[in-house]
Motif scaffolding. Structure first.
Motif, mmCIF file in Angstrom:
data_model
loop_
_atom_site.group_PDB
_atom_site.id
_atom_site.type_symbol
_atom_site.label_atom_id
_atom_site.label_comp_id
_atom_site.label_asym_id
_atom_site.label_seq_id
_atom_site.Cartn_x
_atom_site.Cartn_y
_atom_site.Cartn_z
ATOM 1 N N VAL A 35 0.865 -1.176 0.000
ATOM 2 C CA VAL A 35 0.000 0.000 0.000
ATOM 3 C C VAL A 35 0.898 1.221 0.000
ATOM 4 O O VAL A 35 1.908 1.261 0.714
ATOM 5 N N VAL A 36 0.534 2.219 -0.792
ATOM 6 C CA VAL A 36 1.335 3.430 -0.905
ATOM 7 C C VAL A 36 0.427 4.651 -0.862
ATOM 8 O O VAL A 36 -0.714 4.596 -1.312
ATOM 9 N N ILE A 43 -4.813 9.818 -0.032
ATOM 10 C CA ILE A 43 -5.558 8.652 -0.491
ATOM 11 C C ILE A 43 -4.614 7.461 -0.655
ATOM 12 O O ILE A 43 -3.622 7.544 -1.382
ATOM 13 N N PRO A 44 -4.884 6.348 0.020
ATOM 14 C CA PRO A 44 -4.022 5.170 -0.131
ATOM 15 C C PRO A 44 -4.364 4.382 -1.401
ATOM 16 O O PRO A 44 -5.510 4.347 -1.850
ATOM 17 N N TYR A 60 -0.005 -2.946 -11.322
ATOM 18 C CA TYR A 60 -1.426 -2.662 -11.121
ATOM 19 C C TYR A 60 -1.563 -1.777 -9.892
ATOM 20 O O TYR A 60 -0.962 -2.050 -8.853
ATOM 21 N N VAL A 61 -2.357 -0.716 -10.016
ATOM 22 C CA VAL A 61 -2.592 0.205 -8.908
ATOM 23 C C VAL A 61 -4.103 0.392 -8.772
ATOM 24 O O VAL A 61 -4.794 0.651 -9.757
ATOM 25 N N VAL A 62 -4.612 0.237 -7.533
ATOM 26 C CA VAL A 62 -6.047 0.359 -7.266
ATOM 27 C C VAL A 62 -6.239 1.324 -6.097
ATOM 28 O O VAL A 62 -5.592 1.171 -5.055
ATOM 29 N N ARG A 63 -7.128 2.283 -6.267
ATOM 30 C CA ARG A 63 -7.420 3.233 -5.197
ATOM 31 C C ARG A 63 -8.226 2.543 -4.099
ATOM 32 O O ARG A 63 -9.189 1.832 -4.369
#
Length: 73
Positions: A35-36, A43-44, A60-63
């Motif tokens: 997690v970033v 917002i993580p 892959y990046v998911v809010r």
């Protein structure tokens, strides 16, 4: 040559280089997850990076949205 809307790949950070070399050497994909929170944001985001044995890197990046507020009865 890169396309009109594509950026050339940036320099590979050392932690990604190690995972990529391990994937190529072992012949198996290497997965990094975490997690970033990006600079200037609160917002993580969850991310998954998959280093493939052929040298490709899929990211892959998911809010991560907060859960909806509870409705009182």
């Amino acid at each position: 040559m890169t396309g009109r809307h594509r950026r050339p790949p940036g320099p590979l950070r050392p932690e990604h280089a190690a995972a990529l070399l391990y994937a190529v050497g072992s012949g198996r994909p290497v997965v990094e997850e975490g997690v970033v929170v990006f600079p200037g944001s609160t917002i993580p985001y969850a991310y998954r990076t998959v280093h493939q044995p052929d040298g490709r890197c899929d990211r892959y990046v998911v809010r991560l949205d907060p859960p909806p507020p509870e409705v009182p009865f």
